[in-house]
Design a protein around this motif. Structure first.
Motif, PDB file in Angstrom:
ATOM      1  N   ASN A  69       0.818  -1.213   0.000  1.00 44.65           N
ATOM      2  CA  ASN A  69       0.000   0.000   0.000  1.00 44.65           C
ATOM      3  C   ASN A  69       0.856   1.270   0.000  1.00 44.65           C
ATOM      4  O   ASN A  69       0.541   2.247   0.679  1.00 44.65           O
ATOM      5  CB  ASN A  69      -0.961   0.024   1.195  1.00 44.65           C
ATOM      6  N   THR A 158      -2.868  -3.356   8.837  1.00 41.13           N
ATOM      7  CA  THR A 158      -3.919  -2.970   7.886  1.00 41.13           C
ATOM      8  C   THR A 158      -4.766  -1.830   8.454  1.00 41.13           C
ATOM      9  O   THR A 158      -5.049  -0.845   7.768  1.00 41.13           O
ATOM     10  CB  THR A 158      -4.823  -4.181   7.569  1.00 41.13           C
ATOM     11  N   ASP A 159      -5.147  -1.957   9.724  1.00 39.83           N
ATOM     12  CA  ASP A 159      -5.946  -0.913  10.369  1.00 39.83           C
ATOM     13  C   ASP A 159      -5.137   0.365  10.557  1.00 39.83           C
ATOM     14  O   ASP A 159      -5.675   1.469  10.474  1.00 39.83           O
ATOM     15  CB  ASP A 159      -6.472  -1.410  11.720  1.00 39.83           C
ATOM     16  N   ARG A 161      -2.791   1.442   8.512  1.00 44.75           N
ATOM     17  CA  ARG A 161      -2.763   2.114   7.203  1.00 44.75           C
ATOM     18  C   ARG A 161      -4.080   2.864   6.945  1.00 44.75           C
ATOM     19  O   ARG A 161      -4.078   3.997   6.469  1.00 44.75           O
ATOM     20  CB  ARG A 161      -2.493   1.105   6.083  1.00 44.75           C
ATOM     21  N   LYS A 162      -5.202   2.247   7.302  1.00 48.02           N
ATOM     22  CA  LYS A 162      -6.509   2.909   7.124  1.00 48.02           C
ATOM     23  C   LYS A 162      -6.599   4.177   7.976  1.00 48.02           C
ATOM     24  O   LYS A 162      -7.114   5.208   7.524  1.00 48.02           O
ATOM     25  CB  LYS A 162      -7.649   1.955   7.502  1.00 48.02           C
ATOM     26  N   ALA A 163      -6.112   4.094   9.203  1.00 49.51           N
ATOM     27  CA  ALA A 163      -6.145   5.257  10.100  1.00 49.51           C
ATOM     28  C   ALA A 163      -5.275   6.387   9.556  1.00 49.51           C
ATOM     29  O   ALA A 163      -5.658   7.564   9.614  1.00 49.51           O
ATOM     30  CB  ALA A 163      -5.695   4.849  11.499  1.00 49.51           C
ATOM     31  N   LEU A 165      -4.634   7.020   6.451  1.00 48.92           N
ATOM     32  CA  LEU A 165      -5.343   7.621   5.314  1.00 48.92           C
ATOM     33  C   LEU A 165      -6.474   8.534   5.757  1.00 48.92           C
ATOM     34  O   LEU A 165      -6.791   9.515   5.084  1.00 48.92           O
ATOM     35  CB  LEU A 165      -5.893   6.527   4.388  1.00 48.92           C
ATOM     36  N   SER A 166      -7.072   8.240   6.907  1.00 51.51           N
ATOM     37  CA  SER A 166      -8.179   9.063   7.403  1.00 51.51           C
ATOM     38  C   SER A 166      -7.701  10.448   7.813  1.00 51.51           C
ATOM     39  O   SER A 166      -8.470  11.405   7.797  1.00 51.51           O
ATOM     40  CB  SER A 166      -8.865   8.379   8.586  1.00 51.51           C
ATOM     41  N   GLN A 171      -7.133   9.091  16.055  1.00 49.29           N
ATOM     42  CA  GLN A 171      -7.255   7.682  15.680  1.00 49.29           C
ATOM     43  C   GLN A 171      -5.879   7.076  15.404  1.00 49.29           C
ATOM     44  O   GLN A 171      -5.595   5.956  15.799  1.00 49.29           O
ATOM     45  CB  GLN A 171      -8.148   7.565  14.450  1.00 49.29           C
ATOM     46  N   VAL A 172      -5.015   7.818  14.750  1.00 48.38           N
ATOM     47  CA  VAL A 172      -3.694   7.319  14.378  1.00 48.38           C
ATOM     48  C   VAL A 172      -2.802   7.117  15.596  1.00 48.38           C
ATOM     49  O   VAL A 172      -2.058   6.136  15.667  1.00 48.38           O
ATOM     50  CB  VAL A 172      -3.020   8.271  13.362  1.00 48.38           C
ATOM     51  N   LYS A 193       1.757   9.313   5.012  1.00 44.05           N
ATOM     52  CA  LYS A 193       0.562   9.816   4.321  1.00 44.05           C
ATOM     53  C   LYS A 193       0.867  10.193   2.888  1.00 44.05           C
ATOM     54  O   LYS A 193       0.042  10.012   1.990  1.00 44.05           O
ATOM     55  CB  LYS A 193      -0.008  11.009   5.071  1.00 44.05           C
ATOM     56  N   ILE A 196       1.111   6.443   1.008  1.00 45.30           N
ATOM     57  CA  ILE A 196       0.033   5.443   0.985  1.00 45.30           C
ATOM     58  C   ILE A 196      -0.970   5.777  -0.116  1.00 45.30           C
ATOM     59  O   ILE A 196      -1.407   6.899  -0.229  1.00 45.30           O
ATOM     60  CB  ILE A 196      -0.674   5.357   2.352  1.00 45.30           C
TER      61      ILE A 196
END
Length: 196
Positions: A69, A158-159, A161-163, A165-166, A171-172, A193, A196
């Motif tokens: 990613n 995985t989570d 990477r999603k955080a 991107l948010s 959250q991060v 950031k 990704i």
């Protein structure tokens, strides 16, 4: 005893950090195993049964050579170098496509040293990962060591990477070790950031 800790580390998170910290401060509570008893060892580790207490003097981290990613081995190495400030005696090896084979070659090149091959697990679904110890079947100087995650510590890259991107800092920050400064977190976030 030296710990071999191979993984993808895309990116390294607080779960990885905690394993290394526990290995170096002696609080790792792992269960040693080989291919013949990996399932029993994993179940023991998850239940909290009798644990190993051999002193680990150094942790060698093997970073997988693939990009995931947009996160490269170089990104993972940069993060581990930041974490290293808070951990102590770690060595970082990157670049080989398969970090398991890289760690096996490392053990072969150092036949007079004793090693643990580290695998962290969160729950029963991760027990299959313990079969990776077969990579070391011809290495008499290597034993598997399963390290259970802290209860309710379900941290996954995985989570993470999603955080990232948010863009939500609150959250991060949950994915970073508490020891890492806000400045280091912002540096890592900015770097990741953009990739990704």
């Amino acid at each position: 005893m030296i710990a071999l800790y191979p993984g993808a580390y895309k990116p390294p998170h607080k779960g990885h950090f905690t394993v290394v910290k526990k290995l170096l401060n002696g609080s790792y509570n792992g269960v040693a195993y080989d291919i013949d008893n990996y399932l029993q060892a994993g179940e023991k580790a998850l239940k909290g049964d009798k644990r190993e207490s051999v002193k680990v003097s150094k942790v060698v981290i093997f970073i997988g050579g693939n990009t995931r990613n947009g996160i490269t081995p170089e990104h993972a190495e940069t993060i581990w170098n930041i974490y290293k400030k808070y951990l102590g005696n770690i060595e970082i090896v990157k670049g080989e496509k398969n970090p398991m084979y890289a760690s096996s070659k490392y053990a072969k090149a150092n036949p007079n040293e004793k090693f643990y091959a580290i695998t962290g697990i969160r729950d029963e679904d991760d027990l299959v990962d313990l079969k990776r110890v077969t990579t070391f079947k011809n290495r008499e100087n290597v034993k598997g060591l399963v390290i259970p995650a802290n209860p309710n510590a379900n941290v996954r890259a995985t989570d993470f990477r999603k955080a990232l991107l948010s863009g939500n800092l609150d959250q991060v920050t949950d994915f970073f070790p508490k020891e890492v400064t806000r400045e280091d977190i912002l540096k890592i976030m900015k770097m990741l950031k953009s990739s990704i």
